[in-house]
Write an enzyme that holds these catalytic residues in place. Structure first.
Site, PDB file in Angstrom:
ATOM      1  CG  ASP A  68      -2.007  -1.035   1.168  1.00  0.00           C
ATOM      2  OD1 ASP A  68      -2.473  -1.338   0.057  1.00  0.00           O
ATOM      3  OD2 ASP A  68      -2.405  -1.542   2.224  1.00  0.00           O
ATOM      4  CG  ASP A  84      -6.639  -1.102  -1.740  1.00  0.00           C
ATOM      5  OD1 ASP A  84      -6.924  -2.309  -1.881  1.00  0.00           O
ATOM      6  OD2 ASP A  84      -5.731  -0.694  -0.981  1.00  0.00           O
TER       7      ASP A  84
END
Length: 150
Positions: free
Chosen positions: A112, A128
């Site tokens: 991430d 995402d």
């Protein structure tokens, strides 16, 4: 026209993996680089859970749930192939699911990198974003269809 959504999905999956590779190779784990001060930063986070690291360390659970989700999403894509707005939402959801699944299989965690600085929000990645936009597209399609039928 249907093939355009597939091509976009493949390109977004490639973008997700390239961005993850670049962030992993250029930013140390935990390091934060401001992009727009006070708004968004880049970081390198290794997440072996879900948002906010929920269920951290439960990789077998994530493997199983991802396989089930992909089966359902591909089935829905097949059954809804004549409805372009559903198709776009499902392609985006499949793209996001595959992007994070590739990380989980290859690295045992998800990379991430996008950090919202002005409020507490999970650090996220391109996959995402695809998932979120895909859900929103499906939501709009469902609401639109209910209005037409109702």
């Amino acid at each position: 026209m249907r093939w355009i959504s597939y091509i976009v999905g493949i390109l977004l999956l490639g973008l997700d993996q390239v961005v993850k590779y670049l962030v992993s190779s250029k930013i140390s784990v935990g390091e934060v680089k401001e992009v727009v001060p006070g708004v968004i930063s880049l970081t390198n986070l290794r997440n072996d859970g879900a948002a906010w690291s929920i269920l951290s360390g439960n990789q077998v659970f994530f493997y199983l749930i991802t396989v089930v989700a992909l089966i359902v999403l591909f089935y829905l894509l097949y059954t809804q192939r004549q409805h372009s707005i559903y198709q776009w939402g499902l392609i985006l959801m499949i793209t996001g699911t595959l992007g994070n699944f590739i990380d989980r299989i290859r690295l045992k965690y998800v990379v991430d990198m996008f950090q919202v600085d002005f409020f507490n929000f999970p650090i996220f990645n391109v996959a995402d974003v695809c998932l979120t936009v895909g859900v929103l597209v499906l939501f709009v399609a469902i609401i639109r269809d209910e209005r037409i039928e109702g």
